[in-house]
Scaffold this motif. Structure first.
Motif: not given
Length: 327
Positions: A95-102, A131-143, A105-111
């Motif tokens: 989660l910490g790395s995702k927050l840093m990515l959002v 951005r919501r997908y990036c922050l909350w995405a999680k891998s599982s057996d179902e995808g 990196v991602i937010t900065s692309l639109g500046i």
């Protein structure tokens, strides 16, 4: 440049002479010719001189859609696509790395785009979805699944307010465009600032004029009430300052003295016109109460003592234009 054949031939000659002097060659076929308000025949002749391909608007320049009309959602899809390309590894991060990515990196692309134009709401919604997908995405057996653990409004709050400090794109877009207004009102020596002043506001006050100009400037001027609410005015010649409605005194006069303001013949009078004769802007000054009369008399005395004169000295400098200050 003007769509003039002789000027086009001269420019090509200059380019060829420069290329010959440094031992280089120019590949004109890499460039594209765009014209505005030019006939098809004139455009074709210009393209033949340079051996350019003829392009149509809108076109992309430095990642932004350029044209005479407001960009559509389709025109800004390259921005959305650039964000989507950064999401490939989001599901395997903590989660910490995702927050840093959002945030970094991602937010900065639109500046860059948000510094120039107002982004359509649908595009902002799409970017927030990614951005919501990036922050909350999680891998599982179902995808890969993205289940939000908190409301997005809460996520966008500052960390000291209980949020995660994710930037609100709409507010950021407005904040970046407010920088343009700050440069405009303070007449920073920039080509676009000088062009807008000379084209639209030679003898008028920008925020007291009807909307004018292209879409991008209309969008920027819609933020004028926000800009004026967070700034104060250091009066120079007063030509671009509203006497009643701008914060150039201790308080906005129309709010502090509503009784006197109700008698104003011209609510949008400038600070230059009004101080010369305070009584001239009133419908029927005899109806104003004695408190308003005393207020106007006090201002008349200050005017006669030189307040608001274009040659008045402020901080040791002569202000021939008003200065808008933040903070």
């Amino acid at each position: 440049m003007p769509a003039d054949l002789s000027q086009a031939e001269m420019i090509k000659s200059i380019l060829q002479d420069y290329a010959a002097s440094v031992g280089l060659s120019i590949n004109f076929q890499k460039s594209t010719l765009f014209t505005v308000n030019s006939s098809a025949e004139a455009t074709s002749r210009l393209a033949q001189i340079f051996d350019y391909a003829i392009g149509t608007m809108p076109f992309t320049y430095l990642g932004l859609p350029m044209g005479t009309t407001r960009p559509t959602v389709t025109d800004l899809m390259p921005l959305v696509a650039s964000v989507e390309r950064k999401l490939s590894s989001a599901a395997v991060l903590d989660l910490g790395s995702k927050l840093m990515l959002v945030n970094s990196v991602i937010t900065s692309l639109g500046i860059y785009a948000m510094c120039s134009i107002k982004i359509p709401p649908r595009v902002l919604e799409h970017l927030d979805k990614l951005r919501r997908y990036c922050l909350w995405a999680k891998s599982s057996d179902e995808g890969t699944k993205a289940v939000s653990l908190a409301a997005w409004e809460m996520v966008c709050r500052p960390k000291n307010k209980g949020g995660l400090g994710v930037v609100d794109l709409k507010i950021q877009n407005q904040g970046l465009l407010l920088k343009m207004l700050h440069k405009f009102y303070n007449r920073i020596d920039l080509p676009w600032v000088n062009l807008v002043w000379s084209a639209y506001y030679v003898d008028s006050i920008p925020h007291a004029s009807d909307p004018c100009g292209l879409f991008w400037w209309r969008d920027v001027m819609q933020l004028s009430p926000i800009y004026r609410a967070i700034t104060t005015v250091q009066v120079g010649d007063g030509r671009t300052v509203l006497f009643w409605k701008d914060l150039w005194h201790d308080a906005i006069l129309s709010d502090n003295h509503p009784r006197l303001y109700s008698f104003a013949m011209n609510e949008d009078v400038s600070a230059t016109e009004t101080p010369g004769d305070v009584f001239g802007v009133l419908k029927d000054f005899s109806q104003a109460n004695f408190t308003s009369t005393a207020f106007a008399m006090k201002w008349r005395i200050r005017v006669l003592s030189g307040y608001g004169n274009p040659s008045a000295q402020t901080n040791g400098k002569s202000l021939h234009g008003s200065c808008w200050l933040t903070g």
